[in-house]
Design an enzyme around this catalytic site. Structure first.
Site, mmCIF file in Angstrom:
data_model
loop_
_atom_site.group_PDB
_atom_site.id
_atom_site.type_symbol
_atom_site.label_atom_id
_atom_site.label_comp_id
_atom_site.label_asym_id
_atom_site.label_seq_id
_atom_site.Cartn_x
_atom_site.Cartn_y
_atom_site.Cartn_z
ATOM 1 N N CYS A 1 0.848 -1.189 0.000
ATOM 2 C CA CYS A 1 0.000 0.000 0.000
ATOM 3 C C CYS A 1 0.884 1.239 0.000
ATOM 4 C CB CYS A 1 -0.876 0.000 1.237
ATOM 5 S SG CYS A 1 -1.788 -1.533 1.448
ATOM 6 N N ARG B 1 1.503 1.704 -6.059
ATOM 7 C CA ARG B 1 1.805 0.728 -5.005
ATOM 8 C C ARG B 1 0.600 -0.120 -4.623
ATOM 9 N NH1 ARG B 1 6.560 2.142 -2.264
ATOM 10 N NH2 ARG B 1 5.941 0.763 -0.591
ATOM 11 N N TRP C 1 -3.673 -1.994 -1.424
ATOM 12 C CA TRP C 1 -3.610 -3.275 -2.116
ATOM 13 C C TRP C 1 -4.064 -4.299 -1.097
ATOM 14 C CZ3 TRP C 1 -1.301 -8.070 -1.729
ATOM 15 C CH2 TRP C 1 -1.296 -8.854 -2.893
ATOM 16 N N ASN D 1 0.489 0.112 6.258
ATOM 17 C CA ASN D 1 1.009 -0.733 5.186
ATOM 18 C C ASN D 1 1.742 -1.885 5.864
ATOM 19 O OD1 ASN D 1 2.144 -1.870 2.892
ATOM 20 N ND2 ASN D 1 3.824 -0.385 2.809
ATOM 21 N N GLY D 2 1.406 -3.122 5.470
ATOM 22 C CA GLY D 2 2.033 -4.281 6.091
ATOM 23 C C GLY D 2 0.950 -5.263 6.520
ATOM 24 N N GLU E 1 11.501 -13.535 -18.956
ATOM 25 C CA GLU E 1 11.106 -12.142 -18.755
ATOM 26 C C GLU E 1 10.068 -11.705 -19.797
ATOM 27 O OE1 GLU E 1 11.279 -10.194 -16.452
ATOM 28 O OE2 GLU E 1 11.041 -8.168 -17.234
ATOM 29 N N LYS F 1 6.393 -10.350 -18.825
ATOM 30 C CA LYS F 1 5.915 -9.034 -19.250
ATOM 31 C C LYS F 1 4.548 -9.174 -19.909
ATOM 32 C CE LYS F 1 7.692 -6.581 -17.538
ATOM 33 N NZ LYS F 1 8.753 -6.962 -16.665
ATOM 34 N N GLU G 1 1.694 -10.315 -17.332
ATOM 35 C CA GLU G 1 1.296 -9.396 -16.266
ATOM 36 C C GLU G 1 0.538 -8.183 -16.777
ATOM 37 O OE1 GLU G 1 4.359 -7.687 -13.720
ATOM 38 O OE2 GLU G 1 5.734 -7.511 -15.381
ATOM 39 N N HIS H 1 10.103 -32.860 -24.479
ATOM 40 C CA HIS H 1 9.838 -33.639 -23.268
ATOM 41 C C HIS H 1 8.435 -33.383 -22.724
ATOM 42 C CE1 HIS H 1 13.953 -35.008 -23.274
ATOM 43 N NE2 HIS H 1 14.316 -33.752 -23.512
ATOM 44 N N LYS I 1 3.299 -2.540 -7.275
ATOM 45 C CA LYS I 1 4.704 -2.378 -7.648
ATOM 46 C C LYS I 1 5.663 -3.008 -6.649
ATOM 47 C CE LYS I 1 8.011 -0.496 -10.115
ATOM 48 N NZ LYS I 1 8.317 -1.226 -11.363
HETATM 49 O O1 M6R Z 1 11.316 -4.553 -6.378
HETATM 50 P P1 M6R Z 1 11.774 -5.934 -6.761
HETATM 51 O O2 M6R Z 1 12.726 -5.946 -7.891
HETATM 52 O O3 M6R Z 1 12.284 -6.712 -5.583
HETATM 53 O O4 M6R Z 1 10.455 -6.656 -7.260
HETATM 54 C C1 M6R Z 1 10.454 -7.999 -7.633
HETATM 55 C C2 M6R Z 1 9.207 -8.351 -8.386
HETATM 56 O O5 M6R Z 1 8.077 -8.131 -7.591
HETATM 57 C C3 M6R Z 1 9.078 -7.562 -9.685
HETATM 58 O O6 M6R Z 1 10.184 -7.724 -10.511
HETATM 59 C C4 M6R Z 1 7.805 -8.002 -10.442
HETATM 60 O O7 M6R Z 1 7.957 -9.304 -10.904
HETATM 61 C C5 M6R Z 1 7.506 -7.039 -11.589
HETATM 62 N N1 M6R Z 1 6.121 -6.699 -11.590
HETATM 63 C C6 M6R Z 1 7.795 -7.580 -12.934
HETATM 64 O O8 M6R Z 1 7.502 -6.679 -13.931
#
Ligand code: M6R
Length: 612
Positions: free
Chosen positions: A2, A27, A76, A102-103, A484, A488, A491, A507, A607
């Protein structure tokens, strides 16, 4: 996850809070709320499910909230579905205390039961509400609110960044932190708290990072900070270097697109200061040559895209250093009794520097005697502060949930770390060292050429945006890069996608290939180009449509095989993924655009993942 902002000053608090929340919305964005307090009006709270714009609309329809002290929150959801009641701020039964949190409070059930027995009635399903109710319970009104705050904190288990208001002391804002990010902002006649600097950069760049166990009391005239035993703490001030415009869209439709386009410049920031006369120089590393010789094993620990950087790093670091490198998901590593000892170098990779699993992995590795080196983007973040050495990526603020420029800069920096160590240890062939360092300087320029034309990606998106499933395949570096590319795509576009080591197709996975299946085949890795071609032929002969990515020098050959061919400029092998990732980012971006997705704020994501 959050976002929290708090303000005390001489101007109305509500506009400052809303502006701060707007910048923190990345966030968490399932609900938002603010509380403003004044002696005359007491606590005034507005909160609702949905984006910040819903809250703004609601506020436009009522008289302005009166008061120059307030707290705000963008959520969140963890405990309790996103709805108006579960939104923050939460208020105690008597209406005297309001908090934003937050937490996660792990023992909230126990506290809730205790308070229910005392006759307290709860409104929400959240863990956070217990904080407001418990504070009110302990605060008899005769003593300092701070006494009650310390009493409450002693009972809380879990993680928290807290902003607290109390009607009995309406000029003060109280903040507390444990295992969740919170910083303090020092303005002219005004003081702030925020989850990160983006929320307050328009007002001040003078900040201090709260440490675990600290409590802060903010008034317009200043901020007093105390440790967990209530002893005064002198905070070190930090000056935020970047400008407010770095955290704004600046004419781009989306932060993600802006950040994709910023990658060449971000790479320059990462690389240039650390490359002098053809030598990699890492002044920030607090490691002697003897320390370097001590390391027998390297662990690369991270989550999500940062983990994918680690996957690529394993190939490059083992190549340069001839040392075993293990890549570990932080969420697994922390519970796996890792075989770390004082001969282990543990590299924690994190954009935010606040990812809870990565932080827990760091602490686990430290407790086993490992040397902790972190690669982090957010200056002053928790992971950075708990590491033995930090290499900052200096990519500037990254706002889009889908990481792009942080990934690219992490990757470049990890490669530079490998080069640096290998050179110091005399393990790398000088010719290869010279070739890679030479190409590092050319990397930003080459990436600019990749990003120069977006028409192809728009065309591909228009053709493939309605697919249900996409496969990414590749070998070696291309396999790690495919992970990756696949993340991308899924997500931000919500298309199911998987990434496989191409050699694994036979396999099992190849049974899923049928006429029309879209396969993104990565074939930039020169040593295995022919093998990649064989895999493309295999999936094509089962009807797949293949978008292939290769280097310029292989364009002609690939065009004869693949349905569509994308290329990147040639470069030395270890740096290929740094160029190869950009087409995959653009491919995902334009597909998500065609599908009308909320690109910067994908559903269910946030994020910075500061909960487990
Ligand atoms: O802030 P961080 O690099 O530790 O975050 C790790 C992941 O949460 C972050 O890379 C996430 O997978 C992204 N949304 C990918 O685009």
């Amino acid at each position: 996850m959050c976002g929290i902002v708090g303000f005390t000053g001489s101007s109305p608090a509500a506009p400052v809070l809303l502006d701060g929340l707007e910048r923190l919305e990345y966030r968490g964005y399932d609900s938002a709320g603010i509380a403003v307090v004044s002696r005359e009006k007491g606590l005034q709270i507005q909160k609702c499910k949905g984006r910040l714009r819903t809250l703004r609309q609601r506020l436009e329809g009522i008289p302005p909230l009166e008061g120059t002290v307030g707290i705000g929150h963008t959520r969140w959801a963890t405990h309790g579905e996103p709805n108006d009641v579960n939104s923050h701020p939460h208020v105690s039964q008597s209406g005297r205390v309001a908090i934003v949190h937050n937490g996660i409070i792990e023992n909230y059930v126990e506290i809730k039961e205790f308070l229910l027995h005392k006759g307290v009635r709860f409104r929400s399903d959240t863990d956070s509400e217990v904080i407001a109710q418990l504070l009110d319970y302990y605060f008899t009104g005769s003593e300092d609110v701070l006494d009650a705050v310390y009493h409450v904190l002693a009972r809380l288990e879990g993680a928290y960044a807290l902003g607290i208001l109390c009607t009995d002391e309406p000029e003060r804002l109280i903040a507390a932190r444990k295992d969740a990010p919170l910083l303090l902002g020092y303005g002219e006649g005004e003081s702030f708290i925020a989850s990160d600097a983006t929320a307050i950069i328009a007002h001040t760049r003078d900040v201090a990072y709260m440490e675990d166990g600290e409590v802060a009391v903010l008034t317009p005239d200043g901020i007093s900070v105390f440790d967990q035993y209530r002893r005064p703490v002198e905070k070190a001030h930090h000056f935020i270097q970047w400008d407010v415009s770095a955290a704004e869209k600046g004419g781009y439709a989306h932060f993600m697109f802006k950040e994709i386009m910023e990658q060449p410049e971000a790479l320059r920031q990462t690389i240039s200061p650390r490359l002098r006369n053809g030598e990699v120089v890492l002044d920030e590393l607090d490691l002697t040559d003897e320390d370097l010789r001590r390391f027998q094993r390297i662990y690369l620990v991270a989550c999500g895209s940062s983990y994918h950087v680690g996957m690529l790093g394993k190939y490059n670091l083992e190549r340069f250093l001839r040392l075993p490198v293990e890549v570990c998901l932080a969420s697994e590593f922390r519970y796996s009794a890792p075989l770390v000892d004082e001969r282990s170098l543990v590299v924690v990779i994190s954009q935010s520097g606040e990812t809870l699993d990565s932080m827990a992995a760091l602490r686990e590795a430290r407790s086993q005697g490992g040397y902790i080196l972190s690669i982090v983007n957010v200056v002053g973040s928790s992971i950075a502060r708990e590491s033995d050495s930090v290499l900052y990526t200096w990519a500037g603020p990254e706002i889009a949930v889908a990481t792009t420029k942080a990934y690219s800069t992490q990757l470049a920096l990890l490669t530079m770390l490998g080069l640096y160590m290998a050179r110091k240890l005399g393990r790398i062939d000088p010719a290869e060292y010279a070739a890679v360092t030479g190409e590092l300087t050319l990397l930003p320029g080459k990436l600019e050429t990749v990003l120069a034309g977006t028409d192809t990606y728009q065309y591909l998106a228009s053709r493939y945006f309605n697919r249900d499933c996409v496969f990414f395949i590749g070998r070696n570096l291309d396999y790690a890069l495919g992970l990756e590319g696949s993340l991308k795509l899924k997500e931000i576009s919500y298309i199911h996608s998987e990434s496989y080591a191409a050699g694994e197709l036979k396999h099992g996975t190849i049974s899923l290939i049928e006429p029309g299946t879209l396969v993104v085949a990565l074939a930039t890795y020169e040593p295995l180009f022919d093998k990649a071609v064989s895999n493309i032929v295999e999936v094509k002969s089962r009807g797949a449509e293949v978008v292939a990515l290769t280097t310029e020098s292989h364009r002609e050959r690939m065009e004869k095989i693949a349905t569509h061919t994308l290329t990147i400029p040639d470069t030395v092998t270890p740096l290929l993924p740094n160029l190869g990732v950009a087409p995959l980012q653009l491919f995902a971006y334009y597909i998500a655009l065609q599908r009308g997705c909320d690109i910067d704020k994908p559903k269910n994501l946030a994020k910075s993942v500061t909960v487990e």
